[in-house]
Design a protein around this motif. Structure first.
Motif, PDB file in Angstrom:
ATOM      1  N   LEU A 296      22.229  15.054 -38.955  1.00  4.59           N
ATOM      2  CA  LEU A 296      23.574  14.502 -38.793  1.00  4.59           C
ATOM      3  C   LEU A 296      24.631  15.394 -39.455  1.00  4.59           C
ATOM      4  CD1 LEU A 296      22.912  10.696 -39.294  1.00  4.59           C
ATOM      5  CD2 LEU A 296      23.508  11.882 -37.166  1.00  4.59           C
ATOM      6  N   LEU A 297      24.290  15.987 -40.576  1.00  5.56           N
ATOM      7  CA  LEU A 297      25.220  16.908 -41.240  1.00  5.56           C
ATOM      8  C   LEU A 297      25.503  18.115 -40.356  1.00  5.56           C
ATOM      9  CD1 LEU A 297      26.821  17.818 -43.783  1.00  5.56           C
ATOM     10  CD2 LEU A 297      24.714  18.903 -44.550  1.00  5.56           C
ATOM     11  N   VAL A 298      24.466  18.685 -39.762  1.00  3.62           N
ATOM     12  CA  VAL A 298      24.645  19.837 -38.877  1.00  3.62           C
ATOM     13  C   VAL A 298      25.504  19.454 -37.667  1.00  3.62           C
ATOM     14  CG1 VAL A 298      23.430  21.400 -37.302  1.00  3.62           C
ATOM     15  CG2 VAL A 298      22.560  21.044 -39.608  1.00  3.62           C
ATOM     16  N   LEU A 299      25.232  18.286 -37.076  1.00  2.00           N
ATOM     17  CA  LEU A 299      26.028  17.837 -35.927  1.00  2.00           C
ATOM     18  C   LEU A 299      27.492  17.623 -36.299  1.00  2.00           C
ATOM     19  CD1 LEU A 299      23.601  15.333 -34.158  1.00  2.00           C
ATOM     20  CD2 LEU A 299      24.425  17.521 -33.296  1.00  2.00           C
ATOM     21  N   ALA A 300      27.730  16.972 -37.429  1.00  2.63           N
ATOM     22  CA  ALA A 300      29.104  16.720 -37.860  1.00  2.63           C
ATOM     23  C   ALA A 300      29.842  18.030 -38.114  1.00  2.63           C
ATOM     24  CB  ALA A 300      29.107  15.862 -39.118  1.00  2.63           C
ATOM     25  N   HIS A 301      29.175  18.972 -38.746  1.00  2.00           N
ATOM     26  CA  HIS A 301      29.811  20.257 -39.050  1.00  2.00           C
ATOM     27  C   HIS A 301      30.102  21.026 -37.762  1.00  2.00           C
ATOM     28  CE1 HIS A 301      30.950  23.445 -41.783  1.00  2.00           C
ATOM     29  NE2 HIS A 301      30.280  24.292 -41.029  1.00  2.00           N
ATOM     30  N   ALA A 302      29.142  21.037 -36.849  1.00  2.00           N
ATOM     31  CA  ALA A 302      29.332  21.753 -35.583  1.00  2.00           C
ATOM     32  C   ALA A 302      30.464  21.140 -34.759  1.00  2.00           C
ATOM     33  CB  ALA A 302      28.027  21.739 -34.782  1.00  2.00           C
ATOM     34  N   ILE A 303      30.508  19.820 -34.674  1.00  2.00           N
ATOM     35  CA  ILE A 303      31.556  19.156 -33.897  1.00  2.00           C
ATOM     36  C   ILE A 303      32.924  19.426 -34.503  1.00  2.00           C
ATOM     37  CG2 ILE A 303      32.488  16.880 -33.289  1.00  2.00           C
ATOM     38  CD1 ILE A 303      29.533  15.988 -32.907  1.00  2.00           C
ATOM     39  N   ALA A 304      33.040  19.316 -35.822  1.00  2.00           N
ATOM     40  CA  ALA A 304      34.331  19.561 -36.474  1.00  2.00           C
ATOM     41  C   ALA A 304      34.786  20.994 -36.258  1.00  2.00           C
ATOM     42  CB  ALA A 304      34.230  19.261 -37.965  1.00  2.00           C
TER      43      ALA A 304
ATOM     44  N   TYR B  34      40.331  19.723 -42.594  1.00  2.00           N
ATOM     45  CA  TYR B  34      40.288  20.983 -41.839  1.00  2.00           C
ATOM     46  C   TYR B  34      40.675  20.731 -40.393  1.00  2.00           C
ATOM     47  CZ  TYR B  34      38.487  24.512 -38.759  1.00  2.00           C
ATOM     48  OH  TYR B  34      38.388  25.424 -37.743  1.00  2.00           O
ATOM     49  N   TYR B  35      40.064  19.724 -39.779  1.00  2.00           N
ATOM     50  CA  TYR B  35      40.359  19.421 -38.386  1.00  2.00           C
ATOM     51  C   TYR B  35      41.834  19.045 -38.207  1.00  2.00           C
ATOM     52  CZ  TYR B  35      40.731  16.935 -34.026  1.00  2.00           C
ATOM     53  OH  TYR B  35      41.158  16.518 -32.803  1.00  2.00           O
ATOM     54  N   VAL B  36      42.349  18.202 -39.093  1.00  2.00           N
ATOM     55  CA  VAL B  36      43.742  17.765 -38.994  1.00  2.00           C
ATOM     56  C   VAL B  36      44.689  18.953 -39.161  1.00  2.00           C
ATOM     57  CG1 VAL B  36      45.524  16.357 -40.116  1.00  2.00           C
ATOM     58  CG2 VAL B  36      43.241  15.411 -39.736  1.00  2.00           C
ATOM     59  N   SER B  37      44.444  19.798 -40.152  1.00  4.67           N
ATOM     60  CA  SER B  37      45.340  20.940 -40.373  1.00  4.67           C
ATOM     61  C   SER B  37      45.182  21.998 -39.275  1.00  4.67           C
ATOM     62  CB  SER B  37      45.133  21.540 -41.761  1.00  4.67           C
ATOM     63  OG  SER B  37      43.820  22.012 -41.913  1.00  4.67           O
TER      64      SER B  37
ATOM     65  N   THR C 223      48.194  23.290 -37.081  1.00  2.00           N
ATOM     66  CA  THR C 223      48.466  24.723 -36.976  1.00  2.00           C
ATOM     67  C   THR C 223      48.605  25.140 -35.519  1.00  2.00           C
ATOM     68  OG1 THR C 223      47.292  25.185 -39.022  1.00  2.00           O
ATOM     69  CG2 THR C 223      47.553  27.026 -37.498  1.00  2.00           C
ATOM     70  N   ARG C 224      47.720  24.641 -34.681  1.00  2.11           N
ATOM     71  CA  ARG C 224      47.776  24.985 -33.261  1.00  2.11           C
ATOM     72  C   ARG C 224      49.076  24.485 -32.628  1.00  2.11           C
ATOM     73  NH1 ARG C 224      43.027  23.601 -32.701  1.00  2.11           N
ATOM     74  NH2 ARG C 224      41.756  25.387 -33.078  1.00  2.11           N
TER      75      ARG C 224
ATOM     76  N   LEU D  89      33.876  23.002 -33.732  1.00  2.00           N
ATOM     77  CA  LEU D  89      34.189  23.205 -32.322  1.00  2.00           C
ATOM     78  C   LEU D  89      35.541  22.592 -31.971  1.00  2.00           C
ATOM     79  CD1 LEU D  89      30.732  22.620 -30.616  1.00  2.00           C
ATOM     80  CD2 LEU D  89      31.988  24.769 -30.791  1.00  2.00           C
ATOM     81  N   LEU D  90      35.797  21.375 -32.455  1.00  2.00           N
ATOM     82  CA  LEU D  90      37.074  20.726 -32.166  1.00  2.00           C
ATOM     83  C   LEU D  90      38.230  21.381 -32.913  1.00  2.00           C
ATOM     84  CD1 LEU D  90      36.072  16.944 -32.146  1.00  2.00           C
ATOM     85  CD2 LEU D  90      36.499  18.443 -30.189  1.00  2.00           C
TER      86      LEU D  90
END
Length: 140
Positions: free
Chosen positions: A25-33, A115-118, A122-123, A35-36
């Motif tokens: 689950l940690l790997v999935l959460a990190h990868a999704i964050a 990170y995702y929010v910032s 930024t984009r 990628l998004l």
């Protein structure tokens, strides 16, 4: 049985399953964050210092999320392997590695969500800057 820093005990299959699930689950959460969030890269210190505040914040959170991921994943894997069936022998004392790894997963989340929010901010900021600086075609 304990002797200084060495311990002999029987592994727990339930702890093994939970540790493996947490690591996945940690790997999935990190990868999704990641990628998004996309790649908000800075290639030099000078580029970092000249970047906008949002971009600097994004890069900082990205670095800390990777550090949190590395520590949490390492602790989860070590704790999981300590509870595998093949490790029924004595080894170095490793109490609470799974629980500390779980806590580190939450700390990882505390860096990954910002990170995702910032990165998204930024984009948007860069897109607005591109629109405002591009000349319109057909108008003089």
């Amino acid at each position: 049985m304990k002797m200084l820093i060495f311990e002999c005990r029987e592994p727990s299959h339930k702890a093994f399953e939970m540790g493996l699930s947490a690591a996945i689950l940690l790997v999935l959460a990190h990868a999704i964050a990641n990628l998004l969030g996309g790649c908000i890269c800075v290639w030099s210190k000078q580029q970092y210092l000249n970047a906008t505040a949002n971009r600097q914040l994004t890069v900082t959170f990205l670095i800390f999320s990777w550090i949190g991921f590395g520590v949490a994943f390492s602790l989860l894997i070590i704790g999981t392997l300590a509870n595998s069936k093949s490790r029924e022998s004595c080894g170095i004392l490793n109490h609470h590695l799974l629980s500390i790894g779980g806590i580190m997963c939450f700390i990882h989340g505390l860096f990954t969500v910002p990170y995702y929010v910032s990165a998204t901010a930024t984009r948007r900021e860069e897109k607005r800057q591109q629109i405002n600086h591009e000349p319109t075609i057909g108008h003089t």
